[in-house]
Scaffold this motif. Sequence first.
Motif, PDB file in Angstrom:
ATOM      1  N   ARG A   1      -0.367  -5.798   0.295  1.00 23.65           N
ATOM      2  CA  ARG A   1      -0.614  -4.931   1.441  1.00 23.65           C
ATOM      3  C   ARG A   1      -1.104  -3.551   1.022  1.00 23.65           C
ATOM      4  NH1 ARG A   1       4.152  -5.870   4.312  1.00 23.65           N
ATOM      5  NH2 ARG A   1       4.388  -3.642   4.511  1.00 23.65           N
TER       6      ARG A   1
ATOM      7  N   LYS B   1      -5.181  15.148 -16.289  1.00 28.59           N
ATOM      8  CA  LYS B   1      -6.583  14.732 -16.305  1.00 28.59           C
ATOM      9  C   LYS B   1      -7.300  15.374 -17.496  1.00 28.59           C
ATOM     10  CE  LYS B   1     -10.367  13.159 -14.059  1.00 28.59           C
ATOM     11  NZ  LYS B   1     -11.445  13.961 -14.526  1.00 28.59           N
TER      12      LYS B   1
ATOM     13  N   PRO C   1      -1.046  17.122 -12.249  1.00 28.54           N
ATOM     14  CA  PRO C   1      -2.126  16.129 -12.366  1.00 28.54           C
ATOM     15  C   PRO C   1      -3.408  16.651 -13.001  1.00 28.54           C
ATOM     16  CG  PRO C   1      -1.007  15.868 -10.274  1.00 28.54           C
ATOM     17  CD  PRO C   1      -0.414  17.086 -10.928  1.00 28.54           C
TER      18      PRO C   1
ATOM     19  N   ASP D   1       5.429   5.453  -2.228  1.00 25.16           N
ATOM     20  CA  ASP D   1       6.194   4.345  -1.668  1.00 25.16           C
ATOM     21  C   ASP D   1       5.804   3.000  -2.286  1.00 25.16           C
ATOM     22  OD1 ASP D   1       6.961   3.577   1.725  1.00 25.16           O
ATOM     23  OD2 ASP D   1       7.407   2.522  -0.119  1.00 25.16           O
TER      24      ASP D   1
ATOM     25  N   THR E   1      -4.381  -0.119  -7.572  1.00 19.16           N
ATOM     26  CA  THR E   1      -4.472   0.745  -8.741  1.00 19.16           C
ATOM     27  C   THR E   1      -4.354   2.211  -8.375  1.00 19.16           C
ATOM     28  OG1 THR E   1      -6.842   0.645  -8.477  1.00 19.16           O
ATOM     29  CG2 THR E   1      -5.871  -0.822 -10.106  1.00 19.16           C
ATOM     30  N   VAL E   2      -4.501   2.518  -7.096  1.00 22.61           N
ATOM     31  CA  VAL E   2      -4.411   3.918  -6.700  1.00 22.61           C
ATOM     32  C   VAL E   2      -3.057   4.500  -7.065  1.00 22.61           C
ATOM     33  CG1 VAL E   2      -4.286   5.465  -4.711  1.00 22.61           C
ATOM     34  CG2 VAL E   2      -6.131   3.802  -4.897  1.00 22.61           C
TER      35      VAL E   2
ATOM     36  N   SER F   1      -1.310   4.101  -9.548  1.00 21.50           N
ATOM     37  CA  SER F   1      -1.179   4.548 -10.924  1.00 21.50           C
ATOM     38  C   SER F   1      -1.838   5.903 -11.144  1.00 21.50           C
ATOM     39  CB  SER F   1      -1.762   3.509 -11.877  1.00 21.50           C
ATOM     40  OG  SER F   1      -3.124   3.355 -11.583  1.00 21.50           O
ATOM     41  N   ALA F   2      -2.479   6.428 -10.116  1.00 25.24           N
ATOM     42  CA  ALA F   2      -3.007   7.779 -10.213  1.00 25.24           C
ATOM     43  C   ALA F   2      -1.910   8.779 -10.538  1.00 25.24           C
ATOM     44  CB  ALA F   2      -3.684   8.173  -8.910  1.00 25.24           C
TER      45      ALA F   2
ATOM     46  N   ARG G   1       7.465   0.126  -1.562  1.00 24.03           N
ATOM     47  CA  ARG G   1       8.122  -0.991  -0.900  1.00 24.03           C
ATOM     48  C   ARG G   1       7.139  -2.072  -0.492  1.00 24.03           C
ATOM     49  NH1 ARG G   1       9.406   2.092   3.795  1.00 24.03           N
ATOM     50  NH2 ARG G   1       7.675   3.143   2.850  1.00 24.03           N
ATOM     51  N   VAL G   2       5.940  -1.643  -0.197  1.00 26.91           N
ATOM     52  CA  VAL G   2       5.008  -2.596   0.364  1.00 26.91           C
ATOM     53  C   VAL G   2       4.580  -3.565  -0.726  1.00 26.91           C
ATOM     54  CG1 VAL G   2       2.843  -2.806   1.577  1.00 26.91           C
ATOM     55  CG2 VAL G   2       4.244  -0.765   1.872  1.00 26.91           C
TER      56      VAL G   2
END
Lengths: 370, 484
Positions: free
Chosen positions: B158, B194, B190, B151, B163-164, B166-167, B153-154
């Motif tokens: 907030r 990695k 993922p 999401d 950067t999370v 972009s995980a 939208r925030v």
Amino acid sequence: MTEHVRAVQPEPDMVQLLTPEGERVERADYPLDITDEQIGQLYRDLVLVRRIDSEAVALQRQGELGLWASLLGQEAAQVGAGRALRSHDMCFPTYREHGVAWCRQVDPLTLLGLFRGTSVGGFDPYTHNFNMYTVIIGAQTLHAAGYAMGVVRDGAVGTGDPDRDTAVLAFFGDGASSQGDVNESFVWAAAENLPIVYVCQNNQWAISAPVATQSRVPLYQRSAGFGFPGLRIDGNDVLASLAVTRRALDDARSGQGPTLIEAFTYRMGPHTSSDDPTRYRLGSDVETWKLRDPIARVRAYLSRSAGFDAEFFAAIDEESEQLAVHVRAGCRALPDPSPESLFDHVFVELPEDLRRQRAEFADFVASVAS
Amino acid sequence: MPDYKQFKLPDIGEGLTEADIVKWTVQPGDTVTVNQNLIEIETAKAVVELPSPWAGVVHELLVSEGETVDVGRPIITIDVDPGGSAPAGSVSPGAGVEAPNAHMPNGDVPKADANGRQAVLVGYGPRAEGGARRRRRSPAAEPAAQDRVPDDRVPDDRVPEPTVNSAFQVPPRGADLDEPASQHRVLAKPPVRKLAKNLGVDLTTVAPSGPEGAITREDVQAAAEDSSSTGSVRRGSSSPPRVKSVRAGGRETRVPVRGVRKHTAAAMVSSAFTAPHVTEFMSVDVTATMQLRDRVAARPEFRGVRVSPLVFVARALILAARRTPEINATWDDAAGEIVLKHYVNLGIAAATDRGLIVPNVKDADQLSLLDLAHAINDLAQTARAGRTAPADLTGGTITITNVGVFGVDTGTPILNPGETGILAFGAVRRMPWVVTDGDTERIEPRSVTQLAVSFDHRVVDGQQGSHFLADVGGLLADPGLALL
């Protein structure tokens, strides 16, 4: 296509204590000891619950919620039942019991988290003695049966101590009445004489399937086959819902076993925000049910027979707008959960292997984020 | 001074990607209140009204009635502070509705930002992958198709740890970002991403071997070994394997994709991922047809022409298509219309040395059984000789694939692109069959075949498709029905 075979049934008796025109009806079998001020409080509940619901509908259409299941038209069935509960009774809702949640003092924002996807539905059920919303159709009736078995084993039934005797209130809908879970729950409730009150809100539509395609008899008659009483109430009459649920809960607490209440009502909106009811039902039915609106009749009674003035209604309207602002702003501000939070609330004590997985996951998230 | 906010088309139905604009209920200059209805839209699930998230004055309608709009595209600009003090001309991110970087020129589809993120509304917004499958995107739209992200939208302040997010991004793509080849999305789980990162492998250069073109752990490891031993990496998924010659004696043979194979591959991919296929099956006792064939073949005018059961299947198909015209139609995506054909150009799938081709018999519905038998024979012989004229390969309206000639019972045929129906005709076998005679039943050896029809569910529903198949089967079970 064969015509669905139906047994011809007379129109069943239906407990109604307040007519759609706002006239009180006295019934000796369901006396209701209530003041006009208390009816005014029920009116407030109904209006505020509808406002929460309509705001959530709007938020869904604005992209703030992924989904919403509107309770429009079912406010009275829910508020009456919710206000019949004592605080230590336990309640098992479906995903549409926003009105009962309100009566159990659950913040509407807690409910919105589930529909916004910021929460997997979690709150501590014991905080409000209100279980989490159950999306699996009918599953909560089995949870209720299990809880009621616990109540019996705790000896919290039929002691005569009002602070100890406990009842369980389980909600489901007309569609769920066809589910195995609900019928199994009936079997257990009857076999163990459990202190459960089942409230079936028959809103007449299981998504697009009308109730007539599911049952040849009125749903309240189902309980007879399991050996416990059932009755139909006017589900749009908050006083009937309150009086009948109150008495059924009293019976349950005093050890007289389960009751099935069929609240005969109508789902005025779509099944959920993803549904379009105009594809499968007639607008004229909806118009008929508008005349049976659960709020209009209480307002008619209060203004005509109880002397409530315009100021009273204006104040509640104002309060409902304030509540809408709280819901709207609060919804947009609901925090996103952290990725690791999916490990929370599964176990009281996280087992070692899950603890390790959580650490690895956190490392992974950190490593690809850098 | 005005403060403009843009309302983007939300996904109001759990995973929808677009909606049709039915009607605006406001116009520029109108004052709107919170939750006032702005617009009526129609999605695949419902016609709904969208309420305004803000109070203010309508500044601009960004989409017009009748338009089909992707979820996430701004549809209206509302001045939420008319006469206020915010600087003129600024468009602020709408609280909770706008993604960062949200202001877009009118008419643009949402663009990915520098990190490849696309504005996604509530939770499960449009998935580029899913959207591309449902609706073919033009190559020009490809850069917008990026990874699904959490999401967005925030507003950033907030998000606890910005950067999370972009995980879940595609790793940086390096300098070849502009090459057409690398515009295709990299599919990899993922942990594989990695691994690639740890091994220093650029995923856009790895040839995938996993399901649906996903890069597997083994692909990454192989690419890492390749690059460490030769200093080069294998080319990406979108480029055809560049093999100059077929190597003999190895464990694998690489065959360049050319000609009919290339055409077939493109046509089948286009068809399979454009037209939603439904396939239905039917077992039919064709003893009566086989007997009729024997009688027809013995007639003097049929001397010298091969009267195969296929000819009768073709006749049955033509008659059945009269009753179900939708099966002989074209979905015209550009025009938004269904084109019903009042003629039948009957395609017959033919296996040739060069591969599969589908020449068609023009106006097959106008031909007598004799002429049809001649036409089908000529078509097959010409095709096998590799002399089919281009005109015979275009303009088909419906197809039969005679898989029975290979001795198999049935299959799930894929539509010839642009057509709505294809009938597979299986082998005719002597089989035990329950024959009813008055009140008695007995098992008899009969000639039985399997029919399968695939149809484009955009055009044909199960009812019509079933009628069609049942009609074909009925005519073959009792050819006398053709007289009715």
